[in-house]
Motif scaffolding. Structure first.
Motif, mmCIF file in Angstrom:
data_model
loop_
_atom_site.group_PDB
_atom_site.id
_atom_site.type_symbol
_atom_site.label_atom_id
_atom_site.label_comp_id
_atom_site.label_asym_id
_atom_site.label_seq_id
_atom_site.Cartn_x
_atom_site.Cartn_y
_atom_site.Cartn_z
ATOM 1 N N GLY A 1 0.811 -1.220 0.000
ATOM 2 C CA GLY A 1 0.000 0.000 0.000
ATOM 3 C C GLY A 1 0.836 1.257 0.000
ATOM 4 N N TYR A 2 1.948 1.227 0.721
ATOM 5 C CA TYR A 2 2.866 2.376 0.751
ATOM 6 C C TYR A 2 3.482 2.613 -0.628
ATOM 7 N N GLN A 3 3.938 1.535 -1.266
ATOM 8 C CA GLN A 3 4.548 1.678 -2.589
ATOM 9 C C GLN A 3 3.545 2.180 -3.614
ATOM 10 N N LYS A 4 2.301 1.742 -3.504
ATOM 11 C CA LYS A 4 1.275 2.166 -4.454
ATOM 12 C C LYS A 4 0.999 3.661 -4.343
ATOM 13 N N VAL A 5 0.852 4.157 -3.127
ATOM 14 C CA VAL A 5 0.572 5.590 -2.988
ATOM 15 C C VAL A 5 1.787 6.417 -3.393
ATOM 16 N N LYS A 6 2.973 5.897 -3.153
ATOM 17 C CA LYS A 6 4.177 6.609 -3.583
ATOM 18 C C LYS A 6 4.228 6.716 -5.100
ATOM 19 N N GLU A 7 3.894 5.616 -5.791
ATOM 20 C CA GLU A 7 3.849 5.633 -7.251
ATOM 21 C C GLU A 7 2.834 6.654 -7.748
ATOM 22 N N ALA A 8 1.655 6.690 -7.119
ATOM 23 C CA ALA A 8 0.603 7.617 -7.538
ATOM 24 C C ALA A 8 1.043 9.065 -7.346
ATOM 25 N N ILE A 9 1.706 9.326 -6.234
ATOM 26 C CA ILE A 9 2.171 10.686 -5.945
ATOM 27 C C ILE A 9 3.236 11.114 -6.950
ATOM 28 N N VAL A 10 4.184 10.229 -7.231
ATOM 29 C CA VAL A 10 5.253 10.551 -8.180
ATOM 30 C C VAL A 10 4.683 10.791 -9.576
ATOM 31 N N LEU A 11 3.748 9.943 -10.010
ATOM 32 C CA LEU A 11 3.150 10.092 -11.337
ATOM 33 C C LEU A 11 2.391 11.408 -11.481
ATOM 34 N N SER A 12 1.795 11.855 -10.387
ATOM 35 C CA SER A 12 1.006 13.092 -10.434
ATOM 36 C C SER A 12 1.879 14.342 -10.335
ATOM 37 N N GLY A 13 3.145 14.161 -9.955
ATOM 38 C CA GLY A 13 4.027 15.314 -9.767
ATOM 39 C C GLY A 13 3.675 16.135 -8.545
ATOM 40 N N ASP A 14 3.058 15.482 -7.575
ATOM 41 C CA ASP A 14 2.596 16.164 -6.353
ATOM 42 C C ASP A 14 3.758 16.233 -5.351
ATOM 43 N N ARG A 15 4.556 17.278 -5.460
ATOM 44 C CA ARG A 15 5.766 17.379 -4.639
ATOM 45 C C ARG A 15 5.439 17.540 -3.149
ATOM 46 N N ARG A 16 4.373 18.247 -2.862
ATOM 47 C CA ARG A 16 4.008 18.458 -1.460
ATOM 48 C C ARG A 16 3.662 17.132 -0.789
ATOM 49 N N SER A 17 2.856 16.313 -1.470
ATOM 50 C CA SER A 17 2.496 15.015 -0.898
ATOM 51 C C SER A 17 3.707 14.097 -0.802
ATOM 52 N N LEU A 18 4.588 14.167 -1.798
ATOM 53 C CA LEU A 18 5.794 13.333 -1.752
ATOM 54 C C LEU A 18 6.657 13.708 -0.554
ATOM 55 N N LYS A 19 6.758 14.983 -0.288
ATOM 56 C CA LYS A 19 7.529 15.437 0.869
ATOM 57 C C LYS A 19 6.900 14.932 2.164
ATOM 58 N N GLN A 20 5.548 14.957 2.238
ATOM 59 C CA GLN A 20 4.852 14.445 3.424
ATOM 60 C C GLN A 20 5.111 12.957 3.602
ATOM 61 N N LEU A 21 5.086 12.226 2.491
ATOM 62 C CA LEU A 21 5.309 10.780 2.569
ATOM 63 C C LEU A 21 6.741 10.473 3.000
ATOM 64 N N GLU A 22 7.688 11.172 2.431
ATOM 65 C CA GLU A 22 9.091 10.915 2.765
ATOM 66 C C GLU A 22 9.422 11.312 4.198
ATOM 67 N N SER A 23 8.659 12.261 4.756
ATOM 68 C CA SER A 23 8.896 12.676 6.143
ATOM 69 C C SER A 23 8.547 11.565 7.141
ATOM 70 N N ILE A 24 7.779 10.589 6.684
ATOM 71 C CA ILE A 24 7.404 9.477 7.562
ATOM 72 C C ILE A 24 8.606 8.604 7.889
ATOM 73 N N GLY A 25 9.546 8.546 6.960
ATOM 74 C CA GLY A 25 10.714 7.698 7.148
ATOM 75 C C GLY A 25 10.406 6.278 6.719
ATOM 76 N N GLU A 26 11.170 5.325 7.223
ATOM 77 C CA GLU A 26 10.974 3.929 6.842
ATOM 78 C C GLU A 26 9.582 3.459 7.253
ATOM 79 N N TYR A 27 8.886 2.829 6.321
ATOM 80 C CA TYR A 27 7.521 2.354 6.605
ATOM 81 C C TYR A 27 7.243 1.086 5.808
ATOM 82 N N PRO A 28 6.687 0.071 6.423
ATOM 83 C CA PRO A 28 6.278 -0.026 7.830
ATOM 84 C C PRO A 28 7.385 -0.543 8.749
#
Length: 324
Positions: free
Chosen positions: A152-179
């Motif tokens: 699920g984490y990889q899927k949302v990361k792919e969706a964020i990258v494809l959309s070019g949503d830098r703000r969401s990507l930054k939020q996701l990366e701030s989580i650190g290693e998951y799960p």
């Protein structure tokens, strides 16, 4: 016991003595000779008895559907706020609920439907008590919780990258290693999980709890304000079950079942990623089995595509009737 007068011949709310406490059951149906389906809700602790009007009317033509608010959830938690379940206790609760319903409706077996967390409980129960299950229907089927979160984490990361949503990507990366290497439902993990779910919700990959959900709850004929209190307390009440869920893995045992197995999955469900259940399904050995993937449905599969879900259930019912 409390009865409600409605359009259905079977329309009953009741509290039943189960394993030392009174537990809530909600029955809806059209004919007493229909098969009885026991609906095992998700969570742990997230009852779905309050949502029946959004998806269930047609089901009641072919099943008597019974919702059970599990120990630590919904109306059962409201009546017993200090009774918190362990896995062993909950399995015993379920066994007693099944025996009660078999006797009440004069049935030799029940149909068991498990949604999300309920698919964990249901899968374990039918292995332990196959004699009590006519067949099993898994929805939002959980196979391996750690794998769920990784995929699920990889899927949302792919969706964020494809959309070019830098703000969401930054939020996701701030989580650190998951799960991580394993899941422990502590405060740190829950905080990370909450952020992942929020981003998954933004991209329609997981359930979004918004005003629409609450509006549906408030419209339920069985809604009480105590249901809100139960919702707010569900994490504390189900702490033992969350720890069990963190290490849950159906593949720890061979995928061999003594009852027919059916999965109805949302093709856009990345909260309990359908691809994991789809792969596991191929490994299953059972008397009969079938799988339906609804392309435009997510984790709340029956609410997202109620007509297509009903069609899948009807086909399963006909198949089982022809093999009776």
């Amino acid at each position: 016991m409390k009865k409600r007068i409605g359009k259905r011949p079977i329309c009953l709310e009741e509290y039943v003595p189960i394993n030392g406490i009174s537990q809530f059951l909600y029955h809806l149906g059209t004919r007493r000779d229909n098969p009885v389906m026991l609906f095992l809700h998700g969570g742990p602790g997230s009852v779905e008895s309050l949502f029946t009007r959004t998806f269930q009317d047609k089901w009641e033509e072919i099943y008597t559907v019974v919702h059970w608010d599990q120990r630590g959830a919904g109306k059962t938690l409201a009546r017993h706020p200090d009774q918190f379940p362990t896995m062993d206790v909950l399995l015993q609760d379920l066994y007693e609920v099944v025996q009660y319903l078999k006797a009440k409706y004069s049935k030799r077996q029940l149909v068991i439907l498990g949604h999300s967390w309920g698919s964990v409980l249901g899968s374990l129960f039918i292995r332990k008590h196959p004699e009590d299950a006519a067949y099993y229907v898994g929805v939002g089927q959980v196979v391996n919780m750690l794998e769920n979160e990784r995929v699920g984490y990889q899927k949302v990361k792919e969706a964020i990258v494809l959309s070019g949503d830098r703000r969401s990507l930054k939020q996701l990366e701030s989580i650190g290693e998951y799960p991580g290497e394993n899941i422990v439902f502590n405060r740190e993990f829950l905080k990370k999980c909450g952020k992942v779910r929020k981003l998954q919700g933004k991209y329609n990959l997981a359930v979004k709890i918004g005003i629409g959900i609450w509006f549906t709850v408030f419209q339920s004929p069985i809604f009480r304000f105590s249901d809100i209190t139960s919702f707010l307390n569900l994490a504390k009440a189900n702490a033992y079950l969350h720890q069990f869920l963190g290490s849950f893995n159906l593949r720890e045992e061979p995928a061999v079942y003594q009852v027919p197995i059916y999965y109805i999955l949302g093709g856009n469900d990345w909260q309990a990623p359908f691809v994991i259940a789809q792969q596991y399904f191929e490994e299953i050995a059972a008397p009969r089995k079938g799988i339906v993937i609804l392309p435009d449905a997510g984790h709340m599969t029956m609410m997202d595509q109620p007509d297509s879900f009903y069609d899948a259930l009807r086909n399963i019912s006909r198949m089982e009737e022809s093999n009776a």
